[in-house]
Design a protein around this motif. Structure first.
Motif, PDB file in Angstrom:
ATOM      1  N   SER A  61       0.894  -1.161  -0.029  1.00 24.00           N
ATOM      2  CA  SER A  61      -0.056   0.011   0.021  1.00 24.00           C
ATOM      3  C   SER A  61       1.026   1.395  -0.240  1.00 24.00           C
ATOM      4  O   SER A  61       2.136   1.263   0.355  1.00 24.00           O
ATOM      5  CB  SER A  61      -0.854   0.055   1.292  1.00 24.00           C
ATOM      6  OG  SER A  61      -0.196   0.156   2.388  1.00 24.00           O
ATOM      7  N   GLU A  62       0.183   2.391  -0.399  1.00 26.33           N
ATOM      8  CA  GLU A  62       0.916   3.672  -0.241  1.00 26.33           C
ATOM      9  C   GLU A  62       1.577   3.972   0.978  1.00 26.33           C
ATOM     10  O   GLU A  62       2.736   4.323   0.927  1.00 26.33           O
ATOM     11  CB  GLU A  62       0.012   4.748  -0.944  1.00 26.33           C
ATOM     12  CG  GLU A  62       0.580   6.014  -1.320  1.00 26.33           C
ATOM     13  CD  GLU A  62      -0.218   7.088  -2.057  1.00 26.33           C
ATOM     14  OE1 GLU A  62      -1.474   6.527  -2.306  1.00 26.33           O
ATOM     15  OE2 GLU A  62       0.219   8.128  -2.444  1.00 26.33           O
ATOM     16  N   ASP A  63       0.652   3.631   2.098  1.00 28.24           N
ATOM     17  CA  ASP A  63       1.338   4.292   3.403  1.00 28.24           C
ATOM     18  C   ASP A  63       2.449   3.507   3.684  1.00 28.24           C
ATOM     19  O   ASP A  63       3.592   3.731   4.107  1.00 28.24           O
ATOM     20  CB  ASP A  63       0.261   3.849   4.419  1.00 28.24           C
ATOM     21  CG  ASP A  63      -0.959   4.685   4.119  1.00 28.24           C
ATOM     22  OD1 ASP A  63      -0.938   5.836   3.442  1.00 28.24           O
ATOM     23  OD2 ASP A  63      -2.012   4.567   4.538  1.00 28.24           O
ATOM     24  N   GLU A  64       2.429   2.346   3.194  1.00 28.13           N
ATOM     25  CA  GLU A  64       3.651   1.368   3.666  1.00 28.13           C
ATOM     26  C   GLU A  64       5.080   1.713   2.991  1.00 28.13           C
ATOM     27  O   GLU A  64       6.096   1.638   3.578  1.00 28.13           O
ATOM     28  CB  GLU A  64       3.348  -0.290   3.444  1.00 28.13           C
ATOM     29  CG  GLU A  64       4.348  -1.127   4.185  1.00 28.13           C
ATOM     30  CD  GLU A  64       3.944  -2.654   3.675  1.00 28.13           C
ATOM     31  OE1 GLU A  64       2.800  -2.693   3.316  1.00 28.13           O
ATOM     32  OE2 GLU A  64       4.863  -3.439   3.915  1.00 28.13           O
ATOM     33  N   LYS A  66       5.529   4.582   1.535  1.00 26.82           N
ATOM     34  CA  LYS A  66       6.013   5.891   2.164  1.00 26.82           C
ATOM     35  C   LYS A  66       6.539   5.901   3.561  1.00 26.82           C
ATOM     36  O   LYS A  66       7.498   6.670   3.807  1.00 26.82           O
ATOM     37  CB  LYS A  66       4.988   6.866   2.092  1.00 26.82           C
ATOM     38  CG  LYS A  66       4.489   7.181   0.639  1.00 26.82           C
ATOM     39  CD  LYS A  66       3.658   8.462   0.306  1.00 26.82           C
ATOM     40  CE  LYS A  66       3.599   9.067  -1.059  1.00 26.82           C
ATOM     41  NZ  LYS A  66       2.235   9.570  -1.662  1.00 26.82           N
ATOM     42  N   ASP A  67       6.035   5.189   4.088  1.00 29.58           N
ATOM     43  CA  ASP A  67       6.869   4.807   5.554  1.00 29.58           C
ATOM     44  C   ASP A  67       8.033   4.337   5.449  1.00 29.58           C
ATOM     45  O   ASP A  67       9.071   4.574   6.054  1.00 29.58           O
ATOM     46  CB  ASP A  67       5.774   4.018   6.181  1.00 29.58           C
ATOM     47  CG  ASP A  67       6.338   3.915   7.745  1.00 29.58           C
ATOM     48  OD1 ASP A  67       6.579   4.926   8.337  1.00 29.58           O
ATOM     49  OD2 ASP A  67       6.428   2.699   8.081  1.00 29.58           O
TER      50      ASP A  67
END
Lengths: 302, 405
Positions: A61-64, A66-67
């Motif tokens: 996912s995008e969050d993962e 970017k994290d």
């Protein structure tokens, strides 16, 4: 940069810092060792070089992502979400598996960024191969590589999910192939790089990836150690403590070389044998010889 | 070279005309006048050179016109591509027409990468060089004592070459001059550029091959390469180079699946190609990435459908790269099939273990043999030990290395 470690892991760092265009990098991993962090390192290295990075993400996912890329300039990172709805079941997808063809991908990249050098990262090719035939995937990758719309394509491939033929065909197209596997000291990368001239470079390196996605080279794998041991055992001189003499002094050697060995066909001997006479046959008749040409059988009583 | 062939032909023609007897050698002078060709000594076939002199020798003098040479690609396709370029470059030098088809790189790229021919008489010194080279170890022979029964044995010639020169040498480090290249007539077939006529009756795989076959057929018909064509102008040879057939980029699933759905697509194409070539003045070199093809029987049938078949096996990436036997070479060459043309028997190569190496000015195929062990300390036994130990990597005690009386 530390020069010391750039010497011991040149190939991987060259690839990370790579400025060549028209390349297709494939990172090949398996269940026991994930190559995703190496892919992220590639993304981060490209972002630091002020290149635009497009990520086709099916598995993360995008969050993962970017994290994971914390601390790097992510304003040029373009995330194409194929993670939440890869098969367009809910109709809210921005990218689906079916759209993985040159025209659609090129359009997508052109729409979202105007930067000249862009890199396309695919996470992962295995997901696409589940839904599209391998030959179509190969064709798309080849056209993306040659098309000029992106500078480089980097794909992650879980090689244990596919048949040997599929993995082989994809890797045949790659200009650089990085196979990662887990070893004791970290991860080991086997790198095969094909130059445009047709030359092939190969190397093996052990590396670790830190939390901020910098790749630290740990040098060559330790496979050479048993070989070294063997060399040492070979080096043990068997003639060290002998009860007799195997060596010749200078005068002894001279005497030995002077000695003409029996049966040795020396040049002089050969010449003497070959050039004895002019080659005429000299025939000396003796008393019993028969001269009568008329009757050759006169010695027979007939 | 082309001129010299012509000259010798003319001489032979003159000689036959001066001959007072009524016997006349039955030669087809019409065909002989094509530059860059010669007649086979064995069976009278018209031969062209592959561009690699030693490969010509392995194939029995050269490639017979009207046949297909299959090259099974090495793993990274570097040497196969080189042979394909040699074949095409030889065509340019002999003023043959070319037909290049590819799906991966544009045929124009391949055409532009052709190696530079060494046309001046530099290579003419080569035969003169060889005696010098053989005399050099001769000088050393005086110093080296050799067992008397081996003294008069002939020296092993590892290089393969026939007595007469046929074909040219090329410098790989340089590309061919654009002027020479421009003079050649070259037809391209690049699959992605080709308009797809998607017909409902055929599968898409057959479609790409059918388009290729149709394109070759059209060139042969239009440019008058067919044997049946009227003899209006002087004849020429068409050299066809097909790169990486059967790879996924041709839309083929040969390489990807264990049981490909379109397993007959490539074999059908090869069958058609061979039939087409038999009745025309053309010769084809086809490369196939057969290390990717999973099905063994399919590999066998592909080999059977070509006249000549060789396989390159590069040492790159294998353990043999550093082995004592192979460190002088770049790979092995396997002869998979030799042609049976108009006869039941065929000329077999006299040596089965062949290796190739790529030097700057020459791609050469040689007989594989161990280099002479010239160092004084290494005896035969310990060398064999070391090789065996390296291969097995077994734990051998250092204790039994010492002499024990």
């Amino acid at each position: 940069m530390l020069i010391s470690f750039s010497i011991c892991s040149t190939m991987l760092h060259d690839l990370l810092q790579g400025t060549d265009t028209g390349g297709l990098f494939i990172i090949q991993d398996s269940g026991s060792c994930s190559g995703r962090r190496l892919l992220w390192s590639f993304i981060k290295a490209a972002l630091n070089r002020t290149e635009a990075v497009h990520v086709l993400s099916f598995e993360v996912s995008e969050d993962e992502l970017k994290d994971g890329l914390k601390g790097s300039p992510i304003e040029r990172l373009h995330f194409h979400n194929a993670y939440s709805d890869p098969l367009a079941w809910t109709g809210s997808a921005t990218f689906t598996v079916d759209q993985f063809c040159v025209e659609k991908v090129t359009k997508l990249i052109k729409q979202t960024s105007q930067v000249k050098t862009a890199i396309l990262a695919i996470d992962s090719l295995s997901w696409i191969l589940r839904h599209i035939s391998p030959s179509a995937v190969c064709k798309t990758l080849q056209q993306l590589k040659n098309g000029g719309c992106v500078a480089n394509v980097i794909g992650l491939l879980h090689s244990d999910m596919h048949s040997r033929g599929t993995v082989g065909s994809l890797c045949h197209l790659a200009t650089s192939l990085i196979t990662v596997k887990a070893v004791l000291r970290g991860d080991q990368a086997m790198i095969t790089k094909r130059l445009k001239s047709g030359k092939v470079l190969q190397g093996e390196e052990v590396f670790t990836i830190k939390d901020d996605l910098t790749v630290i080279g740990q040098g060559k794998p330790s496979r050479s150690e048993p070989q070294e041991q063997m060399c040492i055992s070979n080096m043990a001189d068997p003639t060290a403590n002998l009860t007799f003499n195997l060596r010749l002094s200078e005068s002894q050697r001279e005497a030995k070389e002077k000695l003409a060995l029996p049966f040795v066909f020396s040049k002089e001997k050969k010449a003497a044998l070959l050039h004895t006479g002019s080659g005429r046959i000299v025939y000396e008749p003796d008393a019993n010889d028969d001269y009568d040409q008329e009757d050759p059988d006169d010695d027979l009583d007939v | 070279m082309a001129a010299s062939v012509n000259d010798t032909c003319k001489q032979s023609v003159e000689r036959t005309s001066l001959n007072p007897t009524s016997f006349q050698k039955k030669t087809r002078n019409k065909l002989l006048s094509i530059p860059g060709t010669r007649l086979s000594v064995q069976n009278g076939q018209l031969l062209v050179s592959t561009g690699v002199t030693s490969l010509d020798y392995v194939l029995g003098g050269g490639l017979a016109v009207g046949t297909v040479l299959l090259i099974e690609e090495d793993r990274y396709d570097s040497y196969t591509r080189m042979i394909l370029k040699y074949f095409l470059a030889e065509g340019v030098v002999c003023q043959h027409e070319l037909f290049i088809a590819a799906a991966q790189d544009h045929p124009n790229d391949i055409f532009q990468e052709l190696p530079d021919p060494i046309l001046d008489d530099v290579v003419m010194h080569k035969p003169a060089d060889q005696p010098r080279l053989s005399s050099e170890p001769h000088g050393n022979l005086d110093a080296m004592k050799i067992a008397w029964r081996y003294q008069n044995l002939p020296k092993v010639q590892s290089g393969l070459a026939s007595s007469s020169r046929f074909g040219h040498y090329y410098d790989v480090s340089k590309t061919m001059e654009p002027e020479i290249r421009q003079a050649a007539k070259c037809h391209h077939f690049y699959l992605p550029e080709h308009p797809r006529q998607s017909s409902a009756t055929r599968s898409p795989v057959l479609d790409s091959y059918a388009a290729l076959l149709k394109s070759i057929e059209e060139v042969i018909r239009r440019e008058g390469f067919s044997v049946a064509a009227p003899l209006t102008k002087s004849r020429n040879i068409l050299r066809i180079g097909l790169h990486s057939l059967g790879s996924p980029l041709w839309g083929d699933d040969l390489c990807c699946q264990d049981n490909p759905k379109h397993s007959h697509a490539l074999t059908t194409f090869l069958y058609g190609l061979r039939a087409l070539l038999r009745s025309s003045l053309s010769v084809a070199v086809v490369t196939v990435p057969s290390h990717l093809i999973q099905s063994r029987s399919l590999r066998g049938s592909i080999t059977r459908l070509c006249d000549n078949a060789i396989a390159l096996e590069s040492f790159k990436g294998s353990e043999r790269e550093t082995g004592p036997l192979c460190k002088d070479y770049h790979g092995l060459l396997h002869v998979r099939q030799v042609p049976h043309l108009n006869c039941l028997t065929s000329q077999l190569p006299d040596h089965k273990d062949l290796a190739f190496k790529l030097k700057r000015k020459q791609f050469s195929i040689e007989r594989l043999h161990l280099p002479p062990d010239l160092s004084e300390t290494v005896s035969r036994v310990s060398r064999a030990d070391a090789a065996g130990a390296a291969a097995l990597a077994s734990a051998c005690d250092s204790g039994n290395k010492h002499l024990d009386f």
